[in-house]
Motif scaffolding. Structure first.
Motif, mmCIF file in Angstrom:
data_model
loop_
_atom_site.group_PDB
_atom_site.id
_atom_site.type_symbol
_atom_site.label_atom_id
_atom_site.label_comp_id
_atom_site.label_asym_id
_atom_site.label_seq_id
_atom_site.Cartn_x
_atom_site.Cartn_y
_atom_site.Cartn_z
ATOM 1 N N HIS A 138 -7.460 8.094 16.464
ATOM 2 C CA HIS A 138 -6.234 8.670 17.013
ATOM 3 C C HIS A 138 -6.460 9.271 18.383
ATOM 4 O O HIS A 138 -5.543 9.433 19.166
ATOM 5 C CB HIS A 138 -5.685 9.750 16.072
ATOM 6 C CG HIS A 138 -5.104 9.169 14.826
ATOM 7 N ND1 HIS A 138 -3.944 8.448 14.811
ATOM 8 C CD2 HIS A 138 -5.552 9.180 13.545
ATOM 9 C CE1 HIS A 138 -3.667 8.058 13.585
ATOM 10 N NE2 HIS A 138 -4.630 8.481 12.802
ATOM 11 N N GLY A 139 -7.683 9.654 18.661
ATOM 12 C CA GLY A 139 -7.985 10.251 19.950
ATOM 13 C C GLY A 139 -8.104 9.178 21.006
ATOM 14 O O GLY A 139 -7.954 7.987 20.741
ATOM 15 N N GLU A 186 2.734 7.637 5.930
ATOM 16 C CA GLU A 186 1.852 7.705 7.093
ATOM 17 C C GLU A 186 0.423 7.310 6.719
ATOM 18 O O GLU A 186 -0.296 6.699 7.511
ATOM 19 C CB GLU A 186 1.886 9.108 7.691
ATOM 20 C CG GLU A 186 3.246 9.478 8.284
ATOM 21 C CD GLU A 186 3.230 10.815 8.979
ATOM 22 O OE1 GLU A 186 2.163 11.466 9.023
ATOM 23 O OE2 GLU A 186 4.296 11.228 9.489
ATOM 24 N N ALA A 187 0.008 7.665 5.501
ATOM 25 C CA ALA A 187 -1.345 7.326 5.056
ATOM 26 C C ALA A 187 -1.546 5.824 4.987
ATOM 27 O O ALA A 187 -2.635 5.319 5.282
ATOM 28 C CB ALA A 187 -1.616 7.962 3.688
ATOM 29 N N ALA A 188 -0.493 5.100 4.602
ATOM 30 C CA ALA A 188 -0.600 3.635 4.539
ATOM 31 C C ALA A 188 -0.926 3.063 5.912
ATOM 32 O O ALA A 188 -1.731 2.131 6.038
ATOM 33 C CB ALA A 188 0.699 3.043 3.999
ATOM 34 N N ASP A 189 -0.324 3.618 6.947
ATOM 35 C CA ASP A 189 -0.608 3.155 8.309
ATOM 36 C C ASP A 189 -2.038 3.502 8.719
ATOM 37 O O ASP A 189 -2.725 2.702 9.370
ATOM 38 C CB ASP A 189 0.383 3.778 9.289
ATOM 39 C CG ASP A 189 1.807 3.286 9.072
ATOM 40 O OD1 ASP A 189 1.962 2.093 8.729
ATOM 41 O OD2 ASP A 189 2.745 4.071 9.227
ATOM 42 N N LEU A 190 -2.503 4.692 8.337
ATOM 43 C CA LEU A 190 -3.858 5.112 8.695
ATOM 44 C C LEU A 190 -4.898 4.200 8.066
ATOM 45 O O LEU A 190 -5.876 3.810 8.711
ATOM 46 C CB LEU A 190 -4.101 6.560 8.239
ATOM 47 C CG LEU A 190 -3.343 7.652 8.995
ATOM 48 C CD1 LEU A 190 -3.592 9.003 8.338
ATOM 49 C CD2 LEU A 190 -3.764 7.698 10.448
ATOM 50 N N LEU A 233 0.831 -1.202 0.000
ATOM 51 C CA LEU A 233 0.000 0.000 0.000
ATOM 52 C C LEU A 233 0.870 1.257 0.000
ATOM 53 O O LEU A 233 0.604 2.215 -0.737
ATOM 54 C CB LEU A 233 -0.921 -0.008 1.219
ATOM 55 C CG LEU A 233 -1.966 1.099 1.301
ATOM 56 C CD1 LEU A 233 -2.867 1.096 0.076
ATOM 57 C CD2 LEU A 233 -2.801 0.940 2.574
ATOM 58 N N ALA A 234 1.919 1.244 0.807
ATOM 59 C CA ALA A 234 2.836 2.383 0.832
ATOM 60 C C ALA A 234 3.520 2.551 -0.523
ATOM 61 O O ALA A 234 3.703 3.674 -1.011
ATOM 62 C CB ALA A 234 3.876 2.198 1.927
ATOM 63 N N SER A 235 3.882 1.435 -1.149
ATOM 64 C CA SER A 235 4.511 1.479 -2.468
ATOM 65 C C SER A 235 3.569 2.099 -3.496
ATOM 66 O O SER A 235 3.990 2.900 -4.339
ATOM 67 C CB SER A 235 4.906 0.062 -2.896
ATOM 68 O OG SER A 235 5.434 0.051 -4.203
#
Length: 223
Positions: free
Chosen positions: A206-207, A193-197, A92-94
């Protein structure tokens, strides 16, 4: 004895069709569909007006052909990134990094023809083409997420359809930010970071969690 000779029909093309199509892509990209004239295309593609009409048709027909060729090329590269032989998170990050790299490629117009130009064209066939393309990308992502479920990388209740659509939103956001001039380094970091989200389990935020919020509520004072 007189031998009959067959004369060639018309003049041989003095240009490479694929190269001319790539040049047309750059013309539409730089000026937008409505801002492009036939004279712009003749000059940018390096073909004569008669040849342009004979080989590519009118401006609308040429634009549709440009879109299809562009989408086919980009789609093949995107699918390669999505289904790379890596863990789901890395694939996904790729894929998201590929989007950033292709939209900030040196020597090419910034952004993406499918995101920055085509949506502004008031044409039903163009809109349908974009919708079909987005649906095909969503289907690829859903398939990759299901592979991740089968491999035990994400839970069985992972919201496959919703997260696949969210990835498309991330792609569009990264592309538009590139168009706005955001630095490639920043966009690549955000893609990671979006891949992790995207891969957060269902209900994760996140809260503070509900239990954590309750734990921090002030206790009632004894009366």
């Amino acid at each position: 004895m007189i031998q009959k000779t067959t004369r060639p029909r018309g003049r041989p093309r003095s240009f490479d069709e694929l190269e001319a199509l790539e040049k047309a892509t750059q013309v539409f990209w730089s000026k937008g569909y409505d801002g492009v004239t036939i004279d712009d295309l003749v000059a940018g593609m390096g073909v004569g007006r008669p040849s342009l009409y004979a080989v590519f048709g009118d401006k609308r027909t040429l634009f549709l052909r440009v879109l299809k060729a562009y989408a086919e090329k980009k789609g093949a590269l995107a699918a390669k990134a999505i289904f790379s032989p890596q863990p789901l998170r890395d694939s996904l990050a790729s894929f998201l990094r590929h989007i950033v790299e292709s939209t900030t490629e040196e020597g090419s117009a910034v952004g993406c023809l499918l995101v920055c130009v085509a949506p502004l064209v008031d044409d039903a066939e163009v809109r349908q083409f974009l919708q079909d393309g987005a649906a095909a990308t969503v289907a690829l992502l859903e398939r990759r997420f299901r592979d991740g479920i089968s491999a035990g990388e994400i839970p069985s209740d992972f919201p496959v359809a919703a997260r696949a659509s969210q990835v498309i939103d991330l792609v569009n956001g990264l592309t538009m930010r590139a168009k706005m001039g955001m630095a490639r380094k920043t966009l690549l970091r955000d893609a990671e970071e979006a891949a992790d989200l995207v891969l957060l389990p269902r209900g994760t935020s996140h809260g503070p969690s509900g239990s954590a919020r309750k734990a921090r509520r002030p206790r009632a004072r004894p009366g």
